[in-house]
Scaffold this motif. Structure first.
Motif, PDB file in Angstrom:
ATOM      1  N   LEU A 113      24.128   3.603  12.366  1.00 37.94           N
ATOM      2  CA  LEU A 113      23.492   3.053  13.566  1.00 37.94           C
ATOM      3  C   LEU A 113      22.373   2.079  13.198  1.00 37.94           C
ATOM      4  CD1 LEU A 113      23.358   6.293  15.740  1.00 37.94           C
ATOM      5  CD2 LEU A 113      24.949   4.372  15.999  1.00 37.94           C
ATOM      6  N   ARG A 161      21.310   3.125  20.407  1.00 35.39           N
ATOM      7  CA  ARG A 161      19.899   2.862  20.096  1.00 35.39           C
ATOM      8  C   ARG A 161      19.042   4.097  20.395  1.00 35.39           C
ATOM      9  NH1 ARG A 161      21.711  -1.964  21.735  1.00 35.39           N
ATOM     10  NH2 ARG A 161      21.535  -3.606  20.188  1.00 35.39           N
ATOM     11  N   GLU A 162      19.344   4.774  21.514  1.00 35.22           N
ATOM     12  CA  GLU A 162      18.615   6.004  21.850  1.00 35.22           C
ATOM     13  C   GLU A 162      18.879   7.080  20.800  1.00 35.22           C
ATOM     14  OE1 GLU A 162      19.297   7.341  25.877  1.00 35.22           O
ATOM     15  OE2 GLU A 162      19.100   5.295  26.633  1.00 35.22           O
ATOM     16  N   ASP A 193      23.397   0.795  24.002  1.00 37.88           N
ATOM     17  CA  ASP A 193      22.095   1.356  24.369  1.00 37.88           C
ATOM     18  C   ASP A 193      22.036   2.846  24.022  1.00 37.88           C
ATOM     19  OD1 ASP A 193      21.170  -1.096  25.250  1.00 37.88           O
ATOM     20  OD2 ASP A 193      21.628  -0.700  27.356  1.00 37.88           O
ATOM     21  N   ASP A 253      22.228  -1.804  14.090  1.00 39.34           N
ATOM     22  CA  ASP A 253      21.115  -2.270  14.927  1.00 39.34           C
ATOM     23  C   ASP A 253      20.633  -3.637  14.455  1.00 39.34           C
ATOM     24  OD1 ASP A 253      19.290  -1.968  17.064  1.00 39.34           O
ATOM     25  OD2 ASP A 253      17.750  -1.170  15.720  1.00 39.34           O
ATOM     26  N   LEU A 258      26.329  -1.794  18.270  1.00 36.96           N
ATOM     27  CA  LEU A 258      25.515  -0.705  18.801  1.00 36.96           C
ATOM     28  C   LEU A 258      25.368  -0.834  20.316  1.00 36.96           C
ATOM     29  CD1 LEU A 258      23.943   1.617  17.435  1.00 36.96           C
ATOM     30  CD2 LEU A 258      21.932   0.163  17.497  1.00 36.96           C
ATOM     31  N   LEU A 296      19.761   6.615  17.677  1.00 37.83           N
ATOM     32  CA  LEU A 296      19.084   6.174  16.460  1.00 37.83           C
ATOM     33  C   LEU A 296      17.592   6.502  16.529  1.00 37.83           C
ATOM     34  CD1 LEU A 296      18.933   4.718  13.740  1.00 37.83           C
ATOM     35  CD2 LEU A 296      18.844   2.552  15.003  1.00 37.83           C
ATOM     36  N   SER A 297      16.979   6.266  17.649  1.00 40.00           N
ATOM     37  CA  SER A 297      15.556   6.566  17.813  1.00 40.00           C
ATOM     38  C   SER A 297      15.286   8.059  17.608  1.00 40.00           C
ATOM     39  CB  SER A 297      15.090   6.121  19.200  1.00 40.00           C
ATOM     40  OG  SER A 297      13.733   6.439  19.385  1.00 40.00           O
ATOM     41  N   GLU A 305      28.185   5.550  21.385  1.00 35.88           N
ATOM     42  CA  GLU A 305      27.090   4.950  20.632  1.00 35.88           C
ATOM     43  C   GLU A 305      27.462   3.595  20.035  1.00 35.88           C
ATOM     44  OE1 GLU A 305      27.634   8.439  19.329  1.00 35.88           O
ATOM     45  OE2 GLU A 305      25.744   9.410  19.856  1.00 35.88           O
TER      46      GLU A 305
END
Length: 103
Positions: free
Chosen positions: A15, A78-79, A75, A19, A73, A81-82, A55
């Motif tokens: 991811l 990204r969540e 959204d 990104d 990627l 990954l965070s 994802e």
């Protein structure tokens, strides 16, 4: 000694790379292999699972007479990954403290 990369860290690696830029499977595998020991046969199931989980999304582009499948990627990715980054920070801080390599 070689430690097998846990699934969540492999997910995070994939991811994080995606990104930065969209990549096709082989190029992504080579990029991951620059940082983590992983076989090509391991990568494609990871990509399929992340795509199925929402994802990643894919698109195709022609290259030398055939189509290349690029991974991108979403959204949700990204969540995810965070969350992985946050969990890794807490985990690595704890492990470094235990091993006596405090930052």
């Amino acid at each position: 000694m070689m430690i097998q990369t846990p699934t969540v860290l492999l997910d995070g690696t994939v991811l994080a790379i995606l990104d930065m830029q969209d990549l096709y499977g082989y190029a992504l595998t080579k990029k991951v292999q620059q940082h983590v020991t992983v076989s090509e046969s391991t990568m494609y199931p990871v990509l399929r699972r992340l795509e199925k989980g929402g994802e990643l999304t894919t698109y195709s582009e022609p290259f030398e007479g055939r189509m290349r499948k690029y991974y991108q990627l979403t959204d949700n990715g990204r969540e995810h990954l965070s969350g992985i980054k946050d969990a890794w920070q807490a985990f690595s801080t704890g492990i470094n403290a235990i091993l006596g390599e405090q930052i």
